[in-house]
Design a protein around this motif. Structure first.
Motif, PDB file in Angstrom:
ATOM      1  N   TYR A 183       0.826  -1.209   0.000  1.00 44.30           N
ATOM      2  CA  TYR A 183       0.000   0.000   0.000  1.00 44.30           C
ATOM      3  C   TYR A 183       0.865   1.266   0.000  1.00 44.30           C
ATOM      4  N   PHE A 184       1.842   1.335   0.911  1.00 40.68           N
ATOM      5  CA  PHE A 184       2.635   2.558   1.031  1.00 40.68           C
ATOM      6  C   PHE A 184       3.642   2.717  -0.109  1.00 40.68           C
ATOM      7  N   THR A 185       4.096   1.599  -0.663  1.00 41.75           N
ATOM      8  CA  THR A 185       4.954   1.700  -1.853  1.00 41.75           C
ATOM      9  C   THR A 185       4.170   2.281  -3.019  1.00 41.75           C
ATOM     10  N   PHE A 186       2.931   1.848  -3.159  1.00 39.20           N
ATOM     11  CA  PHE A 186       2.046   2.372  -4.197  1.00 39.20           C
ATOM     12  C   PHE A 186       1.837   3.874  -4.027  1.00 39.20           C
ATOM     13  N   LEU A 187       1.586   4.303  -2.784  1.00 39.73           N
ATOM     14  CA  LEU A 187       1.367   5.723  -2.522  1.00 39.73           C
ATOM     15  C   LEU A 187       2.624   6.550  -2.756  1.00 39.73           C
ATOM     16  N   MET A 188       3.774   6.007  -2.391  1.00 40.34           N
ATOM     17  CA  MET A 188       5.023   6.742  -2.605  1.00 40.34           C
ATOM     18  C   MET A 188       5.277   6.944  -4.091  1.00 40.34           C
ATOM     19  N   THR A 189       4.948   5.940  -4.898  1.00 40.87           N
ATOM     20  CA  THR A 189       5.096   6.071  -6.351  1.00 40.87           C
ATOM     21  C   THR A 189       4.166   7.153  -6.893  1.00 40.87           C
ATOM     22  N   LEU A 190       2.941   7.189  -6.393  1.00 44.60           N
ATOM     23  CA  LEU A 190       2.001   8.227  -6.813  1.00 44.60           C
ATOM     24  C   LEU A 190       2.481   9.619  -6.410  1.00 44.60           C
ATOM     25  N   ALA A 191       3.009   9.728  -5.184  1.00 47.54           N
ATOM     26  CA  ALA A 191       3.454  11.031  -4.680  1.00 47.54           C
ATOM     27  C   ALA A 191       4.587  11.617  -5.520  1.00 47.54           C
ATOM     28  N   LYS A 192       5.362  10.757  -6.152  1.00 43.09           N
ATOM     29  CA  LYS A 192       6.502  11.222  -6.952  1.00 43.09           C
ATOM     30  C   LYS A 192       6.136  11.546  -8.393  1.00 43.09           C
ATOM     31  N   GLN A 193       4.912  11.261  -8.799  1.00 44.18           N
ATOM     32  CA  GLN A 193       4.527  11.451 -10.197  1.00 44.18           C
ATOM     33  C   GLN A 193       4.225  12.917 -10.494  1.00 44.18           C
ATOM     34  N   GLU A 194       4.919  13.469 -11.477  1.00 39.90           N
ATOM     35  CA  GLU A 194       4.743  14.870 -11.844  1.00 39.90           C
ATOM     36  C   GLU A 194       3.356  15.138 -12.429  1.00 39.90           C
ATOM     37  N   SER A 195       2.782  14.120 -13.118  1.00 42.60           N
ATOM     38  CA  SER A 195       1.443  14.333 -13.696  1.00 42.60           C
ATOM     39  C   SER A 195       0.409  14.600 -12.630  1.00 42.60           C
ATOM     40  N   ILE A 196       0.501  13.908 -11.475  1.00 37.53           N
ATOM     41  CA  ILE A 196      -0.430  14.148 -10.375  1.00 37.53           C
ATOM     42  C   ILE A 196      -0.200  15.535  -9.799  1.00 37.53           C
ATOM     43  N   ASN A 197       1.058  15.910  -9.668  1.00 33.49           N
ATOM     44  CA  ASN A 197       1.385  17.244  -9.163  1.00 33.49           C
ATOM     45  C   ASN A 197       0.793  18.331 -10.061  1.00 33.49           C
ATOM     46  N   GLN A 198       0.874  18.138 -11.362  1.00 31.49           N
ATOM     47  CA  GLN A 198       0.319  19.115 -12.302  1.00 31.49           C
ATOM     48  C   GLN A 198      -1.207  19.127 -12.253  1.00 31.49           C
ATOM     49  N   THR A 199      -1.813  17.965 -12.041  1.00 29.89           N
ATOM     50  CA  THR A 199      -3.271  17.890 -11.956  1.00 29.89           C
ATOM     51  C   THR A 199      -3.796  18.689 -10.765  1.00 29.89           C
ATOM     52  N   ILE A 200      -3.126  18.576  -9.625  1.00 25.69           N
ATOM     53  CA  ILE A 200      -3.543  19.319  -8.427  1.00 25.69           C
ATOM     54  C   ILE A 200      -3.262  20.807  -8.607  1.00 25.69           C
TER      55      ILE A 200
END
Length: 330
Positions: A236-253
């Motif tokens: 679970y936390f490895t999955f979340l850490m991968t998401l947190a590092k994604q620039e596309s998510i950062n740009q979406t927010i």
């Protein structure tokens, strides 16, 4: 959604933009502080309120239920946190979870420790939340946890069901449940998480189905699928850490710059230079009095609720000794 599009139904636009929420809050604050507001008029009050909402300063010193009420509020809070404490990243200091919690509570006094703990677990992968973390790692983890909180809570329930062999199809999507009522990440689940994890393809199918019926904000599906394609087993936390590092998510927010530009903020540097210049304009002048004037100007640019609530107290303090002005604002 374009706010000028004639094809968008009125109800849909109001729901997406949360106009009624902000209007209701503005009226509530006006009624609570009507005597102070009468000093500068209704038009100016509403102009300052909605200007602060647009600029993202409206969440300063507000209660947690307010800052989490809309996606715009959440993104604004993340941005304010970054701009206020960017110097920590510049200096390279590592802080503990409790220290980050203290910084967050300077901006939101009732910010819950559970959200900070969840963000720390994303950075540290496990439950060793007493370890030190860099500002950038914690900031992007906090952004993911705070902005997509309801989605991540649902993913956690799915993940726990998959670990125990239960069918995840019965997962209940959270509504507006408060953070304090959400199920904690159990130690037993953490131990299983470290030992094994789940099949990424199975988790991907469940999360994809969750997105179909989810009514809160969630990361783009492409980012979720990409994060689950990189490993044979996923925790679970490895999955979340991968998401947190994604620039596309950062740009979406849209709250934070990219990691390469995280410590660069010329506009804030300019404001800080002006603040320092005004405080230390002359060694012989009453520098503490100048500081009070600058603080008033900063307050004026922040939340109108704090303007109304604190303006009279600040003016009374500025008439007498100003040696404790800083501590009175904390």
């Amino acid at each position: 959604m374009s706010r000028f599009s004639p094809t968008v139904p009125v109800d849909e636009y109001l729901a997406e933009s949360h106009v009624t929420f902000y209007l209701s809050d503005a009226v509530t604050q006006l009624l609570e502080h009507k005597e102070e507001c009468s000093q500068f008029g209704l038009i100016r009050y509403f102009a300052e309120y909605f200007s602060s909402v647009k600029n993202g300063n409206h969440i300063l010193f507000r209660e947690f239920n307010y800052i989490r009420a809309t996606p715009h509020n959440r993104a604004s809070f993340i941005r304010v946190f970054w701009r206020c404490y960017r110097q920590i990243g510049k200096s390279g200091d590592l802080l503990s979870m409790l220290e980050y919690r203290s910084l967050l509570q300077l901006l939101c006094p009732d910010f819950p420790v559970e959200v900070v703990q969840s963000a720390a677990r994303i950075v540290l992968i496990d439950d060793a939340t007493d370890c030190l973390m860099s500002f950038s790692d914690f900031l992007y983890a906090l952004q993911l946890q705070f902005y997509y909180q309801e989605f991540l809570d649902s993913v956690l329930l799915i993940y726990q069901d998959l670990l125990t062999g239960k069918s995840p199809n019965t997962v209940i999507v959270p509504t507006s449940t408060s953070v304090e009522q959400l199920p904690p990440v159990a130690t037993e689940e953490n131990n299983r998480d470290k030992q094994d994890g789940v099949e990424p393809s199975t988790l991907a199918q469940c999360v994809d189905a969750l997105c179909d019926r989810f009514r809160f904000s969630h990361p783009p599906r492409s980012c979720v699928m990409e994060a689950l394609e990189r490993t044979d087993r996923v925790s679970y936390f490895t999955f979340l850490m991968t998401l947190a590092k994604q620039e596309s998510i950062n740009q979406t927010i849209g709250a934070l710059p990219s990691r390469s530009d995280l410590l660069i903020d010329p506009e804030m540097d300019q404001e800080l230079d002006k603040l320092i210049a005004q405080i230390s304009v002359s060694p012989s002048s009453n520098s503490s009095g100048s500081a009070v004037g600058v603080l008033k100007d900063v307050q004026r640019k922040a939340s109108p609720r704090r303007n109304i609530h604190h303006r009279r107290r600040m003016e009374v303090e500025s008439d007498g000794s100003t040696e404790e002005t800083d501590s009175s604002e904390n």
